[in-house]
Motif scaffolding. Structure first.
Motif, PDB file in Angstrom:
ATOM      1  N   ASP A   1       0.847  -1.313  -0.118  1.00 10.09           N
ATOM      2  CA  ASP A   1      -0.035   0.147  -0.114  1.00 10.09           C
ATOM      3  C   ASP A   1       0.899   1.194   0.041  1.00 10.09           C
ATOM      4  O   ASP A   1       1.802   1.396   0.809  1.00 10.09           O
ATOM      5  CB  ASP A   1      -0.987  -0.033   1.143  1.00 10.09           C
ATOM      6  N   VAL A   2       0.465   2.170  -0.928  1.00  7.63           N
ATOM      7  CA  VAL A   2       1.160   3.500  -0.887  1.00  7.63           C
ATOM      8  C   VAL A   2       1.029   4.129   0.449  1.00  7.63           C
ATOM      9  O   VAL A   2       2.171   5.070   0.703  1.00  7.63           O
ATOM     10  CB  VAL A   2       0.791   4.248  -2.149  1.00  7.63           C
ATOM     11  N   SER A   3      -0.012   3.923   1.292  1.00  9.42           N
ATOM     12  CA  SER A   3      -0.069   4.562   2.439  1.00  9.42           C
ATOM     13  C   SER A   3       0.541   3.959   3.446  1.00  9.42           C
ATOM     14  O   SER A   3       0.601   4.346   4.920  1.00  9.42           O
ATOM     15  CB  SER A   3      -1.588   4.919   2.832  1.00  9.42           C
ATOM     16  N   GLY A   4       1.186   2.750   3.286  1.00 10.91           N
ATOM     17  CA  GLY A   4       1.799   1.859   4.534  1.00 10.91           C
ATOM     18  C   GLY A   4       3.191   2.329   4.730  1.00 10.91           C
ATOM     19  O   GLY A   4       3.885   2.997   3.970  1.00 10.91           O
ATOM     20  N   GLN A   5       3.821   1.504   5.504  1.00 17.43           N
ATOM     21  CA  GLN A   5       5.181   1.695   5.779  1.00 17.43           C
ATOM     22  C   GLN A   5       6.392   0.626   5.250  1.00 17.43           C
ATOM     23  O   GLN A   5       7.446   0.942   5.333  1.00 17.43           O
ATOM     24  CB  GLN A   5       5.517   1.581   7.368  1.00 17.43           C
ATOM     25  N   ALA A   6       5.536  -0.469   4.422  1.00 12.04           N
ATOM     26  CA  ALA A   6       6.514  -1.411   3.776  1.00 12.04           C
ATOM     27  C   ALA A   6       7.391  -0.868   2.932  1.00 12.04           C
ATOM     28  O   ALA A   6       6.989   0.087   2.139  1.00 12.04           O
ATOM     29  CB  ALA A   6       5.570  -2.512   3.482  1.00 12.04           C
ATOM     30  N   GLN A   7       8.614  -1.705   2.562  1.00 13.31           N
ATOM     31  CA  GLN A   7       9.518  -0.901   1.750  1.00 13.31           C
ATOM     32  C   GLN A   7       9.275  -2.138   0.571  1.00 13.31           C
ATOM     33  O   GLN A   7      10.020  -3.142   0.743  1.00 13.31           O
ATOM     34  CB  GLN A   7      10.841  -0.967   2.353  1.00 13.31           C
ATOM     35  N   THR A   8       8.700  -1.751  -0.431  1.00  7.65           N
ATOM     36  CA  THR A   8       8.539  -2.512  -1.493  1.00  7.65           C
ATOM     37  C   THR A   8       8.930  -2.044  -2.930  1.00  7.65           C
ATOM     38  O   THR A   8       8.620  -0.639  -2.948  1.00  7.65           O
ATOM     39  CB  THR A   8       7.246  -3.289  -1.530  1.00  7.65           C
ATOM     40  N   PRO A   9       9.208  -2.643  -4.096  1.00  9.53           N
ATOM     41  CA  PRO A   9       9.559  -2.082  -5.169  1.00  9.53           C
ATOM     42  C   PRO A   9       8.329  -1.335  -5.938  1.00  9.53           C
ATOM     43  O   PRO A   9       8.625  -0.573  -6.675  1.00  9.53           O
ATOM     44  CB  PRO A   9      10.077  -3.310  -5.964  1.00  9.53           C
ATOM     45  N   VAL A  10       7.071  -1.862  -5.449  1.00  5.17           N
ATOM     46  CA  VAL A  10       6.129  -1.309  -6.021  1.00  5.17           C
ATOM     47  C   VAL A  10       5.267  -0.935  -5.096  1.00  5.17           C
ATOM     48  O   VAL A  10       4.719  -1.571  -4.047  1.00  5.17           O
ATOM     49  CB  VAL A  10       5.324  -2.307  -7.101  1.00  5.17           C
ATOM     50  N   LYS A  11       4.417   0.205  -5.337  1.00  5.44           N
ATOM     51  CA  LYS A  11       3.374   0.897  -4.364  1.00  5.44           C
ATOM     52  C   LYS A  11       1.996   1.245  -5.211  1.00  5.44           C
ATOM     53  O   LYS A  11       2.063   1.471  -6.228  1.00  5.44           O
ATOM     54  CB  LYS A  11       3.956   2.119  -3.680  1.00  5.44           C
ATOM     55  N   ILE A  12       0.851   0.561  -4.476  1.00  8.46           N
ATOM     56  CA  ILE A  12      -0.242   1.041  -5.129  1.00  8.46           C
ATOM     57  C   ILE A  12      -1.443   1.221  -4.106  1.00  8.46           C
ATOM     58  O   ILE A  12      -1.289   1.537  -3.012  1.00  8.46           O
ATOM     59  CB  ILE A  12      -0.896  -0.523  -5.731  1.00  8.46           C
ATOM     60  N   HIS A  13      -2.529   2.302  -4.810  1.00 12.96           N
ATOM     61  CA  HIS A  13      -3.507   2.708  -3.958  1.00 12.96           C
ATOM     62  C   HIS A  13      -4.569   1.862  -3.490  1.00 12.96           C
ATOM     63  O   HIS A  13      -5.623   1.791  -3.595  1.00 12.96           O
ATOM     64  CB  HIS A  13      -4.209   3.707  -4.632  1.00 12.96           C
ATOM     65  N   GLN A  14      -4.153   0.984  -2.585  1.00 11.29           N
ATOM     66  CA  GLN A  14      -5.048  -0.088  -1.880  1.00 11.29           C
ATOM     67  C   GLN A  14      -4.389  -0.748  -0.588  1.00 11.29           C
ATOM     68  O   GLN A  14      -3.082  -0.846  -0.803  1.00 11.29           O
ATOM     69  CB  GLN A  14      -5.567  -1.066  -2.880  1.00 11.29           C
ATOM     70  N   ASP A  15      -5.125  -1.276   0.110  1.00  9.13           N
ATOM     71  CA  ASP A  15      -4.625  -1.895   1.161  1.00  9.13           C
ATOM     72  C   ASP A  15      -4.443  -3.328   0.787  1.00  9.13           C
ATOM     73  O   ASP A  15      -5.234  -4.391   0.908  1.00  9.13           O
ATOM     74  CB  ASP A  15      -5.337  -2.040   2.673  1.00  9.13           C
ATOM     75  N   CYS A  16      -3.367  -3.684  -0.024  1.00  9.97           N
ATOM     76  CA  CYS A  16      -3.223  -5.256  -0.764  1.00  9.97           C
ATOM     77  C   CYS A  16      -1.727  -5.321  -0.943  1.00  9.97           C
ATOM     78  O   CYS A  16      -0.946  -4.306  -1.464  1.00  9.97           O
ATOM     79  CB  CYS A  16      -4.085  -5.052  -2.158  1.00  9.97           C
ATOM     80  N   ASN A  17      -1.426  -6.381  -0.457  1.00  3.97           N
ATOM     81  CA  ASN A  17       0.122  -6.866  -0.587  1.00  3.97           C
ATOM     82  C   ASN A  17       0.326  -7.890  -1.661  1.00  3.97           C
ATOM     83  O   ASN A  17      -0.644  -8.750  -1.667  1.00  3.97           O
ATOM     84  CB  ASN A  17       0.711  -7.216   0.716  1.00  3.97           C
ATOM     85  N   VAL A  18       1.483  -8.046  -2.377  1.00  5.22           N
ATOM     86  CA  VAL A  18       1.474  -9.051  -3.087  1.00  5.22           C
ATOM     87  C   VAL A  18       2.952  -9.690  -2.961  1.00  5.22           C
ATOM     88  O   VAL A  18       3.860  -9.015  -2.863  1.00  5.22           O
ATOM     89  CB  VAL A  18       1.575  -8.766  -4.716  1.00  5.22           C
ATOM     90  N   TYR A  19       3.096 -11.007  -2.849  1.00  4.16           N
ATOM     91  CA  TYR A  19       4.266 -11.866  -2.411  1.00  4.16           C
ATOM     92  C   TYR A  19       4.510 -12.833  -3.711  1.00  4.16           C
ATOM     93  O   TYR A  19       3.650 -13.361  -4.361  1.00  4.16           O
ATOM     94  CB  TYR A  19       4.112 -12.750  -1.254  1.00  4.16           C
ATOM     95  N   MET A  20       5.884 -13.030  -3.860  1.00  7.37           N
ATOM     96  CA  MET A  20       5.951 -14.061  -4.926  1.00  7.37           C
ATOM     97  C   MET A  20       7.091 -15.054  -4.420  1.00  7.37           C
ATOM     98  O   MET A  20       8.111 -14.631  -3.657  1.00  7.37           O
ATOM     99  CB  MET A  20       6.621 -13.318  -6.264  1.00  7.37           C
TER     100      MET A  20
END
Length: 319
Positions: A214-233
């Protein structure tokens, strides 16, 4: 008479084996039917046979006719496109419409020198995972790039964007395109990508790589989106993974959260909270409800999993 009365009032004896079974049963989590995913720790397999397979006319997307002998042009399918729809899309309208905020998951196989001509999108977070071949992207924001295996392309369609997706190479292209509902409409269009380089591969081999948040969250990920949704691979390789269960990568799906898991390649086995085993083959998916420890066991030499994790919904349509 006293003795007779005691015999009458005495509690019936329960065989020790039955008593042990009752204790074991009571100690287990609440029973969850296999066809239901609403239970805590539930797993519901979505078999690939349930997915809708679409093979549209090549003219609809600006392509020439299919070749008479596809094999001579390095084609692996007679039609230019073979899509597997997980949710209602295009001509498919009699299945589920979404899983929480996940609105679209299309597994697309595009043959060489074919593709999707320019077309519009709006008010959607679009994620495209490239699994095979090379995808050439071009859009109305001025972006153009070529992405290979392991890459992730993302786009905030927002107030409106035009883009094209082409396979301009001589080998088939396979990608998973997913649409996530944004938390608000009319956002400014935005494009980005994560390159599938050696570093990206190392981060997902035999472990869970957190690549979208989530772009509003604290996680450090390569991609940020406008929703409370995480993707793991995760990409499993049984030849380099330890045989001990403790060495298999684990991901915790917390209470109040749910997930949609795609087995993109290979096959794996996962457990629900009752310890029941569920096998996923290539193209199968699974609907998951937390609390759940996700610790897949590879059933093939290699396997590739993609997990969408989000807030739990009272039903699967996101209401």
């Amino acid at each position: 008479s006293n003795m007779a009365q005691r015999r009458t009032l005495a509690a019936p004896r329960i065989p020790w084996a039955l008593a042990l079974g009752l204790v074991t049963l009571l100690a287990r989590p609440t029973f969850c039917p296999a066809e239901s995913v609403k239970c805590t720790g539930g797993v519901k397999v979505v078999p690939r046979e349930r997915l809708f397979v679409s093979e549209p006319n090549p003219e609809w997307f600006g392509n020439g006719p299919n070749p008479d002998v596809p094999e001579t042009q390095n084609w692996t399918n007679a039609n230019w496109l073979k899509s597997r729809f997980h949710f209602n899309f295009a001509e498919y309208s009699h299945g589920p419409s979404n899983f929480g905020v996940l609105r679209v998951m299309n597994d697309d196989l595009v043959q060489p020198r074919r593709g999707f001509g320019s077309h519009p999108h709006r008010d959607m977070e679009i994620l495209t995972f490239i699994l095979q071949g090379n995808l050439t992207h071009k859009d109305s924001t001025g972006t153009q790039e070529i992405l290979g295996r392991g890459s992730l392309q993302y786009m905030t369609a927002g107030s409106g964007v035009l883009h094209s997706e082409q396979n301009l190479h001589d080998e088939p292209l396979r990608f998973i395109q997913c649409w996530v509902l944004p938390r608000q409409r009319g956002l400014n269009p935005r494009y980005g990508s994560m390159t599938g380089d050696a570093l990206a591969k190392a981060s997902r081999v035999n472990q869970w790589s957190h690549i979208v948040s989530d772009v509003s969250g604290q996680a450090q990920t390569p991609v940020k989106i406008h929703q409370d949704c995480n993707v793991y691979m995760s990409e499993f390789n049984s030849e380099t993974m330890g045989s001990e269960r403790s060495e298999r990568p684990e991901l915790l799906l917390n209470p109040g959260r749910q997930g949609y898991l795609l087995c993109a390649e290979g096959s794996v086995q996962i457990s629900d909270s009752l310890g029941e085993q569920h096998e996923l083959r290539q193209h199968d998916a699974a609907e998951l409800k937390g609390s759940l420890k996700l610790k897949p066991t590879p059933k093939s030499r290699t396997a590739l999993l993609i997990l969408f994790e989000m807030k739990d919904t009272s039903d699967l349509s996101g209401n």
